[in-house]
Design a protein around this motif. Structure first.
Motif: not given
Length: 267
Positions: A240-248
């Motif tokens: 979740x953190x990795x994908x959230x970073x991409x989206x940010x």
């Protein structure tokens, strides 16, 4: 299940035209959970209203289940940011409201829907609260009632406009988990607007990222994390953190209009 082809939306205001959406091409498959994210004012809620038939597009075409959307459909439900429960009606009566508005398909039909309302309330943990009034419920319980009301007519499509935004973090997490469970039990296509990137990742099969106004499709990100998902499960935190970073990162990128001189930006 849902098709938007070349969809644009322009609003005429006192100070000129406002281009809310531009050239939106988006196809949502049956039983898919899609979340929409983007900066405030990028047209996320407008997009939901176009799918719901509450607003005609200025350009392009919108269809649901292969039929052009020209007005609201009985098989498409809309859940707003706040529960919008009628304060003088009981929990059960609020859930039954869409059936009453539609005529209920006769007495036998109403009886069947009443049974379904009881089943839905049981499904979201509100068994025994059927006769309570809204003021006797917490905010999270009221949103559960609103969710049951959205499901009462077995919609093919659920449109949800930041339904958990006003809730505390723990209740929001609980309802996110509840929605995933309901989604797996009831085959429904969901389009969900949120400002929480983590919530978008936890809930979605795909996350659609919109540019700042005018809203265009910047990116569509597939979420390949086993369900059920929760921010409280260590197994999911890293993904979740990795994908959230991409989206940010995608949200932080400047749009084409942001890079133009001020006098060239459309009003």
């Amino acid at each position: 299940m849902i098709r938007l082809d070349g969809v644009g939306q322009v609003f005429e205001g006192r100070e000129g035209r406002v281009v809310a959406l531009e050239e939106i091409d988006l196809h949502v498959k049956p039983n898919e959970f899609v979340t929409l994210i983007g900066r405030s004012g990028c047209g996320k809620s407008t997009l939901l209203r176009l799918i719901a038939g509450l607003l005609p597009p200025t350009s392009g075409a919108v269809s649901v289940a292969g039929e052009p959307v020209t007005r609201p459909r009985r098989d498409v439900s809309f859940m707003f940011q706040r529960p919008a429960l009628l304060p003088w009606r009981s929990v059960l009566s609020n859930v039954m409201l869409p059936v009453e508005i539609d005529g209920g398909d006769g007495d036998r039909g109403r009886a069947a829907y009443r049974d379904r309302a009881h089943d839905l309330l049981d499904l979201v943990g509100l068994k025994g609260f059927e006769r309570r009034l809204p003021y006797e419920l917490s905010g999270g319980m009221q949103q559960r009632v609103s969710l049951c009301r959205s499901l009462i007519r077995d919609p093919q499509v659920m449109l949800m406009d930041e339904p958990f935004s006003a809730l505390d973090a723990l209740t929001r997490t609980e309802l996110s988990e509840e929605l995933q469970r309901i989604k797996m039990e009831l085959a429904t296509t969901i389009v969900f607007v949120t400002h929480s990137i983590e919530e978008a990742v936890v809930l979605a099969d795909r996350v659609v990222v919109l540019t700042p106004r005018p809203g265009r499709l910047r990116e569509v990100v597939d979420i390949d994390i086993p369900r059920p998902r929760s921010l409280g499960q260590n197994a999911h935190l890293t993904e979740v953190a990795q994908i959230s970073g991409l989206l940010h990162g995608l949200l932080a990128e400047k749009s084409v209009d942001d890079l133009r001189p001020v006098d060239e930006v459309r009003p």
